[in-house]
Design a protein around this motif. Structure first.
Motif, short mmCIF file in Angstrom:
data_model
loop_
_atom_site.label_atom_id
_atom_site.label_comp_id
_atom_site.label_asym_id
_atom_site.label_seq_id
_atom_site.Cartn_x
_atom_site.Cartn_y
_atom_site.Cartn_z
N ASN A 89 21.95 2.39 3.36
CA ASN A 89 21.18 2.38 4.49
C ASN A 89 22.05 2.49 5.78
O ASN A 89 23.27 2.36 5.52
N ALA A 90 21.55 3.38 6.69
CA ALA A 90 22.43 3.73 7.73
C ALA A 90 21.52 3.08 9.12
O ALA A 90 20.47 2.89 9.08
N PRO A 91 21.98 3.40 10.31
CA PRO A 91 21.20 3.08 11.54
C PRO A 91 19.82 3.61 11.68
O PRO A 91 18.93 3.25 12.31
N LYS A 92 19.89 4.95 11.27
CA LYS A 92 18.79 5.88 11.14
C LYS A 92 18.06 6.09 9.99
O LYS A 92 17.37 7.04 9.89
N LEU A 93 18.61 5.32 8.83
CA LEU A 93 17.93 5.58 7.23
C LEU A 93 17.58 4.52 6.84
O LEU A 93 18.73 3.81 6.39
N ILE A 142 10.10 -1.16 10.10
CA ILE A 142 11.07 -0.27 10.41
C ILE A 142 10.67 0.66 11.56
O ILE A 142 9.70 1.29 11.69
N PRO A 143 11.76 0.48 12.57
CA PRO A 143 11.53 1.31 13.89
C PRO A 143 11.08 2.82 13.88
O PRO A 143 11.68 3.38 12.57
N ASP A 144 10.18 3.25 14.59
CA ASP A 144 9.89 4.83 14.50
C ASP A 144 10.90 5.79 14.35
O ASP A 144 10.72 6.82 13.86
N ASP A 145 12.00 5.39 15.01
CA ASP A 145 13.22 6.45 14.87
C ASP A 145 14.10 6.29 14.01
O ASP A 145 15.08 6.91 13.87
N VAL A 146 13.56 5.40 12.97
CA VAL A 146 14.52 5.47 11.62
C VAL A 146 13.68 6.15 10.46
O VAL A 146 12.41 5.82 10.37
#
Lengths: 194, 92, 106
Positions: A89-93, A142-146
């Motif tokens: 996992n990563a900040p955007k994934l 899970i935020p929309d930008d992820v």
């Protein structure tokens, strides 16, 4: 034959075991050994791998390139087990693991699959509406930008998630970090927190 | 053989409707286009193993799909990553 | 019909990804302790696999052959023991007559 297969499972098991034992195909000792080995695997093993990866960049590299070797490096028995793949996992994934066809699960490092993982509802919803599934059943938002990447475990690999190390754990040692990693964090239904 | 980044389409085939079959390609990606992420190795073909037939090793790929190509109703940038055997893939 | 509905109409029972009939069903996230029966079936499958009596793919094929009503009604490991038995009979490791006789004994 179909009527035989409709026999209650407990009766079938007793009869089949007795026959296999009498024929020398399978011994009771072999079953007991196998059972003990399976009972020994638990999410604590995967948690040790995660904590070590958080602390040791070389181990993290190994884990991402060859999960089986990384498990073996911690003494986790992997002989005869399917190859283990690790999804970071990563900040955007964010990764979420499911097996829509049956119940493939990284048993070597997490133990028996939990009841929910094998359920029809989880298998159906995880691929088609994962955000709503995680929010309603686990309160995981899970935020929309992820980007949410659902991994359908369909074949020879078994997959575990390497979650992100939560804030507030600076300076923690391996044992303390291991203790906060739960089963669901390594499948992606939850996120470690302190 | 396929390479990372190759565009592929999963065959729109339904062998389970033609007789006994065991298939590891989920119904929901049949006929859908995706992208090869990597070659995971070669493994004995489960379609034969399931019937105790001699099973040749076949290439297995990790293939990524945009979820809105499968179910258009949801957020477009979500993805589904699936292990798919090479004989189920064709070039679009 | 939409493309996805067309595909879904062709899915097999066990091929559950996105299956509309389960999309509104809650997931039971409570822990369920495995029973002694569950663990024994699991171990038996493991030994049969390790000794090359049957593959995990044969286990799955046998589970997929269970009619839908039974597939959805049976517990996880009741599907397994049914498939294991099916495979042992198919391979002639045990015979129908032997199994009948053994079941009558119990």
């Amino acid at each position: 034959m179909s009527d035989l297969l409709e026999t209650d499972g407990e009766r079938l098991l007793t009869a089949v075991r007795a026959l296999l034992q009498r024929k020398g195909v399978v011994t009771e000792e072999e079953i007991a050994e196998r059972r003990a080995a399976t009972d020994n695997a638990s999410p604590g093993q995967g948690a040790r791998m995660v904590a070590k990866a958080w602390l040791d960049p070389a181990y993290r590299e190994l884990m991402l390139s060859d999960g089986t070797k990384a498990a073996e490096a911690l003494g986790i028995p992997m002989r005869g087990m399917p190859p283990l793949g690790v999804l970071e996992n990563a900040p955007k994934l964010h990764h979420l693991v499911v097996c829509t066809l049956c119940s493939c699960y990284p048993r070597a490092v997490l133990g028996y699959p939990p009841f929910w993982y094998k359920s029809a509802a989880y298998r159906a919803r995880a691929v088609r509406d994962p955000r709503a599934l995680l929010a309603s059943e686990w309160k995981t938002v899970i935020p929309d930008d992820v980007t949410l990447r659902v991994v359908d475990s369909t074949a020879d690999y078994r997959w575990m998630v390497l979650p992100m190390r939560p804030a507030g754990t600076e300076g923690w040692d391996e044992a303390r970090l291991t203790a906060i990693v739960r089963e669901g964090d390594m499948i992606g239904v939850t996120i470690p927190s302190v | 053989m396929f390479a990372p980044g190759d565009r592929v389409r999963v065959k729109d085939a339904w062998p389970e409707h033609q007789g006994p079959a065991h298939i590891r390609t989920p119904y929901y990606v049949r006929g859908v286009e995706g992208e090869v992420v990597r070659h995971l190795g070669d493994f004995a073909n489960p379609e034969d193993l399931a019937f105790a037939r001699p099973a040749a090793k076949v290439p297995l790929y990790h293939v990524r799909f945009r979820k809105d190509r499968i179910w258009p109703e949801r957020k477009p940038d979500d993805e589904i990553l699936i292990e798919i055997f090479g004989h189920w893939l064709e070039r679009p | 019909m939409d493309k996805e509905a067309e595909r879904e109409a062709k899915r097999a029972t066990h091929d559950l990804g996105g299956a509309s009939k389960f999309m509104c069903e809650a997931v039971d996230v409570e822990p369920h302790e495995l029973t002694e029966f569950d663990r024994q079936v699991d171990a038996l499958r493991g030994v049969l696999g390790a000794k090359a009596v049957m593959t995990v793919d044969e286990l799955r094929r046998g589970i997929e052959a269970i009619p839908e009503a039974d597939y959805l009604r049976l517990s996880y490991y009741r599907r397994w023991i049914r498939s294991i038995t099916d495979n042992l009979l198919k391979h002639g490791v045990i015979t129908e007559a032997e199994l009948r006789a053994e079941l009558e004994k119990a």
